[in-house]
Design a protein around this motif. Structure first.
Motif, PDB file in Angstrom:
ATOM      1  N   THR A   3       0.805  -1.228   0.000  1.00  0.00           N
ATOM      2  CA  THR A   3       0.000   0.000   0.000  1.00  0.00           C
ATOM      3  C   THR A   3       0.838   1.278   0.000  1.00  0.00           C
ATOM      4  O   THR A   3       0.292   2.364   0.129  1.00  0.00           O
ATOM      5  CB  THR A   3      -0.938   0.018   1.229  1.00  0.00           C
ATOM      6  OG1 THR A   3      -0.167  -0.014   2.428  1.00  0.00           O
ATOM      7  CG2 THR A   3      -1.906  -1.159   1.194  1.00  0.00           C
ATOM      8  N   ARG A   4       2.146   1.160  -0.189  1.00  0.00           N
ATOM      9  CA  ARG A   4       3.001   2.354  -0.108  1.00  0.00           C
ATOM     10  C   ARG A   4       2.715   3.380  -1.202  1.00  0.00           C
ATOM     11  O   ARG A   4       3.007   4.549  -1.033  1.00  0.00           O
ATOM     12  CB  ARG A   4       4.468   1.976  -0.068  1.00  0.00           C
ATOM     13  CG  ARG A   4       4.993   1.361  -1.327  1.00  0.00           C
ATOM     14  CD  ARG A   4       6.467   0.963  -1.156  1.00  0.00           C
ATOM     15  NE  ARG A   4       6.883   0.057  -2.186  1.00  0.00           N
ATOM     16  CZ  ARG A   4       7.314   0.436  -3.371  1.00  0.00           C
ATOM     17  NH1 ARG A   4       7.428   1.707  -3.667  1.00  0.00           N
ATOM     18  NH2 ARG A   4       7.650  -0.453  -4.270  1.00  0.00           N
ATOM     19  N   PHE A  30     -15.115  12.362   5.193  1.00  0.00           N
ATOM     20  CA  PHE A  30     -14.082  12.109   6.194  1.00  0.00           C
ATOM     21  C   PHE A  30     -12.805  11.669   5.484  1.00  0.00           C
ATOM     22  O   PHE A  30     -12.847  11.102   4.392  1.00  0.00           O
ATOM     23  CB  PHE A  30     -14.534  11.074   7.229  1.00  0.00           C
ATOM     24  CG  PHE A  30     -14.998   9.767   6.648  1.00  0.00           C
ATOM     25  CD1 PHE A  30     -14.123   8.713   6.468  1.00  0.00           C
ATOM     26  CD2 PHE A  30     -16.330   9.597   6.285  1.00  0.00           C
ATOM     27  CE1 PHE A  30     -14.551   7.505   5.934  1.00  0.00           C
ATOM     28  CE2 PHE A  30     -16.775   8.396   5.755  1.00  0.00           C
ATOM     29  CZ  PHE A  30     -15.885   7.347   5.578  1.00  0.00           C
ATOM     30  N   ASP A  31     -11.676  11.978   6.103  1.00  0.00           N
ATOM     31  CA  ASP A  31     -10.386  11.632   5.524  1.00  0.00           C
ATOM     32  C   ASP A  31      -9.989  10.216   5.908  1.00  0.00           C
ATOM     33  O   ASP A  31     -10.189   9.799   7.052  1.00  0.00           O
ATOM     34  CB  ASP A  31      -9.305  12.601   5.994  1.00  0.00           C
ATOM     35  CG  ASP A  31      -9.538  14.007   5.464  1.00  0.00           C
ATOM     36  OD1 ASP A  31     -10.062  14.142   4.341  1.00  0.00           O
ATOM     37  OD2 ASP A  31      -9.182  14.971   6.171  1.00  0.00           O
ATOM     38  N   VAL A  32      -9.425   9.504   4.955  1.00  0.00           N
ATOM     39  CA  VAL A  32      -8.883   8.173   5.196  1.00  0.00           C
ATOM     40  C   VAL A  32      -7.377   8.298   5.003  1.00  0.00           C
ATOM     41  O   VAL A  32      -6.896   8.438   3.883  1.00  0.00           O
ATOM     42  CB  VAL A  32      -9.477   7.129   4.230  1.00  0.00           C
ATOM     43  CG1 VAL A  32      -8.871   5.754   4.474  1.00  0.00           C
ATOM     44  CG2 VAL A  32     -10.995   7.096   4.350  1.00  0.00           C
ATOM     45  N   ALA A  33      -6.645   8.314   6.116  1.00  0.00           N
ATOM     46  CA  ALA A  33      -5.204   8.535   6.076  1.00  0.00           C
ATOM     47  C   ALA A  33      -4.430   7.319   6.584  1.00  0.00           C
ATOM     48  O   ALA A  33      -3.194   7.328   6.564  1.00  0.00           O
ATOM     49  CB  ALA A  33      -4.848   9.766   6.900  1.00  0.00           C
ATOM     50  N   GLU A  91      -2.150  -2.991  14.828  1.00  0.00           N
ATOM     51  CA  GLU A  91      -1.198  -2.199  14.036  1.00  0.00           C
ATOM     52  C   GLU A  91      -1.971  -1.188  13.213  1.00  0.00           C
ATOM     53  O   GLU A  91      -2.984  -1.516  12.613  1.00  0.00           O
ATOM     54  CB  GLU A  91      -0.423  -3.136  13.107  1.00  0.00           C
ATOM     55  CG  GLU A  91       0.719  -2.522  12.385  1.00  0.00           C
ATOM     56  CD  GLU A  91       1.982  -2.390  13.228  1.00  0.00           C
ATOM     57  OE1 GLU A  91       2.754  -1.441  12.963  1.00  0.00           O
ATOM     58  OE2 GLU A  91       2.195  -3.220  14.122  1.00  0.00           O
ATOM     59  N   ARG A  92      -1.497   0.054  13.203  1.00  0.00           N
ATOM     60  CA  ARG A  92      -2.092   1.097  12.357  1.00  0.00           C
ATOM     61  C   ARG A  92      -1.048   1.488  11.320  1.00  0.00           C
ATOM     62  O   ARG A  92       0.088   1.783  11.675  1.00  0.00           O
ATOM     63  CB  ARG A  92      -2.504   2.307  13.191  1.00  0.00           C
ATOM     64  CG  ARG A  92      -3.270   3.325  12.372  1.00  0.00           C
ATOM     65  CD  ARG A  92      -3.968   4.354  13.228  1.00  0.00           C
ATOM     66  NE  ARG A  92      -4.925   3.817  14.176  1.00  0.00           N
ATOM     67  CZ  ARG A  92      -6.166   3.423  13.890  1.00  0.00           C
ATOM     68  NH1 ARG A  92      -6.606   3.481  12.659  1.00  0.00           N
ATOM     69  NH2 ARG A  92      -6.970   2.959  14.829  1.00  0.00           N
ATOM     70  N   ILE A  93      -1.445   1.468  10.056  1.00  0.00           N
ATOM     71  CA  ILE A  93      -0.515   1.712   8.955  1.00  0.00           C
ATOM     72  C   ILE A  93      -0.964   2.952   8.189  1.00  0.00           C
ATOM     73  O   ILE A  93      -2.083   2.998   7.656  1.00  0.00           O
ATOM     74  CB  ILE A  93      -0.446   0.491   8.018  1.00  0.00           C
ATOM     75  CG1 ILE A  93      -0.001  -0.738   8.831  1.00  0.00           C
ATOM     76  CG2 ILE A  93       0.486   0.752   6.848  1.00  0.00           C
ATOM     77  CD1 ILE A  93      -0.147  -2.047   8.119  1.00  0.00           C
ATOM     78  N   PRO A  94      -0.110   3.984   8.133  1.00  0.00           N
ATOM     79  CA  PRO A  94      -0.502   5.210   7.422  1.00  0.00           C
ATOM     80  C   PRO A  94      -0.442   5.040   5.911  1.00  0.00           C
ATOM     81  O   PRO A  94       0.364   4.262   5.390  1.00  0.00           O
ATOM     82  CB  PRO A  94       0.532   6.236   7.895  1.00  0.00           C
ATOM     83  CG  PRO A  94       1.719   5.418   8.271  1.00  0.00           C
ATOM     84  CD  PRO A  94       1.190   4.090   8.759  1.00  0.00           C
ATOM     85  N   LEU A  95      -1.311   5.763   5.227  1.00  0.00           N
ATOM     86  CA  LEU A  95      -1.216   5.891   3.776  1.00  0.00           C
ATOM     87  C   LEU A  95      -0.288   7.068   3.543  1.00  0.00           C
ATOM     88  O   LEU A  95      -0.562   8.180   4.031  1.00  0.00           O
ATOM     89  CB  LEU A  95      -2.604   6.125   3.164  1.00  0.00           C
ATOM     90  CG  LEU A  95      -3.602   5.003   3.371  1.00  0.00           C
ATOM     91  CD1 LEU A  95      -4.969   5.416   2.824  1.00  0.00           C
ATOM     92  CD2 LEU A  95      -3.140   3.728   2.722  1.00  0.00           C
ATOM     93  N   VAL A  96       0.799   6.861   2.838  1.00  0.00           N
ATOM     94  CA  VAL A  96       1.835   7.890   2.801  1.00  0.00           C
ATOM     95  C   VAL A  96       2.125   8.465   1.420  1.00  0.00           C
ATOM     96  O   VAL A  96       2.829   9.460   1.317  1.00  0.00           O
ATOM     97  CB  VAL A  96       3.156   7.377   3.416  1.00  0.00           C
ATOM     98  CG1 VAL A  96       2.966   7.093   4.886  1.00  0.00           C
ATOM     99  CG2 VAL A  96       3.635   6.121   2.700  1.00  0.00           C
ATOM    100  N   ALA A  97       1.598   7.880   0.360  1.00  0.00           N
ATOM    101  CA  ALA A  97       1.873   8.419  -0.974  1.00  0.00           C
ATOM    102  C   ALA A  97       1.294   9.835  -1.054  1.00  0.00           C
ATOM    103  O   ALA A  97       0.288  10.147  -0.443  1.00  0.00           O
ATOM    104  CB  ALA A  97       1.278   7.534  -2.054  1.00  0.00           C
ATOM    105  N   ALA A  98       1.950  10.693  -1.814  1.00  0.00           N
ATOM    106  CA  ALA A  98       1.493  12.084  -1.943  1.00  0.00           C
ATOM    107  C   ALA A  98       0.210  12.144  -2.763  1.00  0.00           C
ATOM    108  O   ALA A  98      -0.026  11.319  -3.631  1.00  0.00           O
ATOM    109  CB  ALA A  98       2.574  12.929  -2.608  1.00  0.00           C
ATOM    110  N   PHE A  99      -0.627  13.152  -2.473  1.00  0.00           N
ATOM    111  CA  PHE A  99      -1.873  13.356  -3.237  1.00  0.00           C
ATOM    112  C   PHE A  99      -1.556  13.604  -4.678  1.00  0.00           C
ATOM    113  O   PHE A  99      -0.642  14.207  -5.087  1.00  0.00           O
ATOM    114  CB  PHE A  99      -2.650  14.556  -2.708  1.00  0.00           C
ATOM    115  CG  PHE A  99      -3.519  14.203  -1.532  1.00  0.00           C
ATOM    116  CD1 PHE A  99      -4.714  13.555  -1.713  1.00  0.00           C
ATOM    117  CD2 PHE A  99      -3.131  14.519  -0.240  1.00  0.00           C
ATOM    118  CE1 PHE A  99      -5.525  13.239  -0.630  1.00  0.00           C
ATOM    119  CE2 PHE A  99      -3.930  14.207   0.832  1.00  0.00           C
ATOM    120  CZ  PHE A  99      -5.121  13.572   0.637  1.00  0.00           C
TER     121      PHE A  99
END
Length: 148
Positions: A29-30, A117-120, A140-148
């Motif tokens: 999901t990176r 709502f934001d999904v981050a 475990e919480r995993i952030p979505l990190v790719a740029a918009f």
């Protein structure tokens, strides 16, 4: 607290399989960026005689992409593939049939203009069935990190 959007159900999972799964999920999901979603129409499963009452989550495309990436990660981590189609939704409750009757659901009954709502991030949860309803514990919480 119990409302959520399931992206991939794993079933009984030994603790030693969690770390490899999380690593595979992070990698898969990176490239997925945070996005905005909202609640949609009221619905249910199965359609004809619903036993589960749901609200759609829109737009479906980013959640479906996230679910597909997590499906690939789960399979890479040794889990059996899921063959059913993904439909992003929030489960509101389950219906216990009485006298052969099922609820009548109308799509227009959903929130017409729900607040976006934001999904981050997404989370791996442990669920434990309990008489008063399932108990969910984030592992475990995993952030979505790719740029918009």
């Amino acid at each position: 607290e119990a409302f959520h959007v399931t992206l991939r159900f794993l079933g009984q999972t030994p603790r030693d399989r969690i770390a490899p799964l999380v690593a595979a999920a992070r990698e898969a999901t990176r490239a997925i960026a945070p996005f905005t979603a909202r609640l949609g129409a009221l619905g249910g499963f199965p359609e004809r005689r619903p036993r589960v009452v749901t609200l759609d989550v829109l737009p479906a495309a980013p959640l479906t992409a996230l679910a597909q990436a997590l499906e690939a990660a789960a399979v890479a981590a040794g889990f059996e593939p899921v063959t059913s189609a993904y439909h992003p939704h929030v489960t509101l409750g389950r219906v216990k049939h009485r006298a052969g009757r099922a609820p009548i659901l109308h799509a227009e009954d959903g929130p017409a203009d729900s607040t976006p709502f934001d999904v981050a991030s997404y989370a791996l949860f442990q669920s434990v069935l309990a008489p008063g309803g399932s108990q969910y514990t984030p592992l475990e919480r995993i952030p979505l990190v790719a740029a918009f």
